[in-house]
Design an enzyme around this catalytic site. Structure first.
Site, PDB file in Angstrom:
ATOM      1  CG  ASP A 329      72.898  49.174  23.043  1.00  0.00           C
ATOM      2  OD1 ASP A 329      73.156  47.951  23.040  1.00  0.00           O
ATOM      3  OD2 ASP A 329      73.211  49.939  22.121  1.00  0.00           O
ATOM      4  CD  GLU A 330      70.299  52.609  20.673  1.00  0.00           C
ATOM      5  OE1 GLU A 330      70.068  53.787  20.387  1.00  0.00           O
ATOM      6  OE2 GLU A 330      71.175  51.929  20.107  1.00  0.00           O
ATOM      7  CB  SER A 331      66.381  45.569  23.580  1.00  0.00           C
ATOM      8  OG  SER A 331      67.687  45.110  23.558  1.00  0.00           O
TER       9      SER A 331
END
Ligand code: ACM
Length: 520
Positions: A329-331
């Site tokens: 997530d949220e890279s």
């Protein structure tokens, strides 16, 4: 001490020893709501003459019997013993049997028959017996959960319950990275979820603020990366022995632990521990804030993949279950053209370790392996991309299922970026209709995550988790047609006494008709 009930007084007018409230009388107080409850005549009374009898001498069945005895003995003081069946039926006993039951009951279902002369619990598998044991606990008066001696009587109205879950995956996630939680805390959380027949605990073991599991080949992950937490206080980590103890404790409750190492973002704790994991070879500073999306492993370096192989290899060896969660997530600082091949390669590493990948919904941007799972939290489009690739989805929609979302604007901790989640909002959704294009056949199950940016201890955890958790358990277990808030809220109110007996500090939502006073 028992004091008067007000609202519950309507249905439980008498506090004398023989009163049984209609809620208990019908078996209708149980959460998650059973598939069917058929009342019968009479009442079973648990007495000191009762034994817990198991079919055969299998160690696992004896263990289940002992688990039940361990729940009944402290409050009743009966010292009930567990023994293998000698083939005869003795009146007054609780029998636990593995046997053939209606195939519809499946791997986790059970058939529970309560008669005045005994209780019989039958299931195909030990997991079904464990679930039935949770029902027996909830059918007994709530004070059964007290740790000290209570006075009886310990009655259950006669009835038959047939029961099985809608989804095989019913879980919670605990973020031990932002704030660390001790082994004893995790065990208490496991105990609490097991009462509601949840069978998964996903542990978020690494993030920007902390690395929480010992990796023998990379010791600085915990020495450095585990040293602190949000706010800058001392952190912590699980040794591999402690982690194995958590896994075992969970397994004894038929709960699978799913370990998550969040990759390639949410990795500052690792990047601060080992300079070689950074593209510029310089270790970052430890981070104790709560922003997200600023860190990434260096996806172009071979050492990154050696690191992942060794870390996940050690964790796989501690994981009896089939899944390793790789985050994803949220890279935000990993370019998409780097992210996609990275996730593809990590999936292969996980498969080579004999495990299957679970990842947050962003991993559906990659080419999913046929055995990978997508955890929907934010973007329905991502989850749909996963489904189009044939992946099953774990439903954790932030706006419905995040336990760290505040109840309302007065909640003292928690966040609200996905909105407020009062208890009815947490309950009133159906995983199989929430996202058009994702139906029951595409769904593995339901998980309610608790992120701990603002949650620092068990008191705060329990306030956020209860009373929403029984609702998530019911969403995973009970058929949508059987679920109505107007009826559920009364059953939930009926849990107050149980929460109190278990010393759970729950949020007393005004939207639930709690009893005016609850026995202490
Ligand atoms: C997430 O909440 N970042 C999965």
């Amino acid at each position: 001490m028992l004091r008067s009930f007000a609202l519950i007084g309507l249905i439980s007018i008498s506090l004398n020893a023989t009163a049984i409230s209609p809620v208990r009388l019908s078996g209708a107080g149980v959460i998650p709501k059973p598939v069917s409850v058929t009342p019968a005549n009479g009442v079973f009374s648990l007495t000191e003459k009762c034994s817990i009898v198991v079919s055969g001498e299998s160690a696992e069945l004896m263990q289940l019997g002992k688990f039940l005895a361990g729940k009944l003995n402290p409050s009743t003081g009966f010292g009930l013993i567990v023994k293998p069946s000698d083939g005869t039926t003795q009146a007054g006993n609780i029998s636990l049997l593995l046997g053939s039951v209606d195939p519809k009951l499946g791997d986790e279902g059970y058939l529970l028959t309560v008669k005045p002369d005994g209780i019989k619990l039958v299931a195909k598998n030990p997991a079904g017996l464990f679930n039935g044991i949770q029902t027996i606990r909830q059918l007994l008066p709530a004070k059964i959960e007290q740790s000290g001696l209570q006075s009886g009587p310990w009655t259950i109205p006669a009835m038959t319950i047939r029961d099985f879950p809608q989804y095989s995956y019913r879980g919670v996630m605990l973020d031990v990275a932002r704030h660390f939680f001790q082994v004893e805390d995790v065990k208490r959380y496991l105990d609490l979820i097991s009462l509601y027949k949840m069978n998964v605990m996903h542990l978020h073991l690494s993030d920007d603020q902390g690395w929480r599991i010992e990796i023998k080949k990379w010791p600085k992950l915990t020495q450095t990366g585990g040293s602190t937490q949000v706010g800058g206080e001392k952190g912590g980590f699980y040794t591999q022995e402690q982690y194995a103890d958590i896994v075992k404790y969970a397994a004894e409750r038929y709960i699978m632990i799913i370990p998550e190492i969040d990759l390639p973002g949410h990795t500052n704790a690792a990047l601060a521990s080992y300079p070689e994991l950074n593209c510029n070879e310089k270790a970052t500073e430890l981070y104790t804030g709560t922003k997200v999306g600023f860190s990434s492993l260096c996806t172009g370096k071979e050492i990154t993949y050696q690191f992942i192989k060794e870390v996940l290899g050690e964790i796989a060896a501690l994981t009896p279950g089939p899944y390793l969660h790789i985050g994803g997530d949220e890279s935000h600082v990993t370019k998409l053209e780097d992210y996609i091949p990275f996730v593809n390669r990590v999936q292969q590493i996980v498969n080579d370790l004999g495990k299957q990948v679970i990842g947050w919904d962003e991993i559906a941007l990659s080419t999913l392996k046929p055995n990978s799972f997508v955890q929907y939290w934010a973007k329905a489009d991502n989850a749909l991309k996963g489904v189009k690739q044939g992946a099953k989805v774990i439903m954790s929609p932030a706006a419905n299922a995040y336990l760290d979302m505040q109840y309302d604007s007065t909640t003292k901790f928690g966040l609200n970026w996905a909105g407020f989640i009062e208890v009815p909002k947490g309950y009133n959704w159906n995983p199989a209709t929430l996202v058009p294009g994702i139906g029951k056949a595409n769904i593995l199950g339901v998980e309610a995550p608790l992120w701990t940016e603002t949650i620092t201890n068990m008191k705060e955890l329990e306030y956020m988790v209860f009373p929403r958790l029984p609702g998530y358990a019911e969403i995973g277990w009970s058929a949508p047609a059987a679920r109505k808030w107007s009826e559920y809220k009364t059953r939930l109110a009926g849990q107050a006494e149980r929460f109190r007996a278990l010393q759970i500090g729950y949020y007393p939502s005004k939207l639930i008709p709690w009893p005016a006073t609850v026995p202490e």
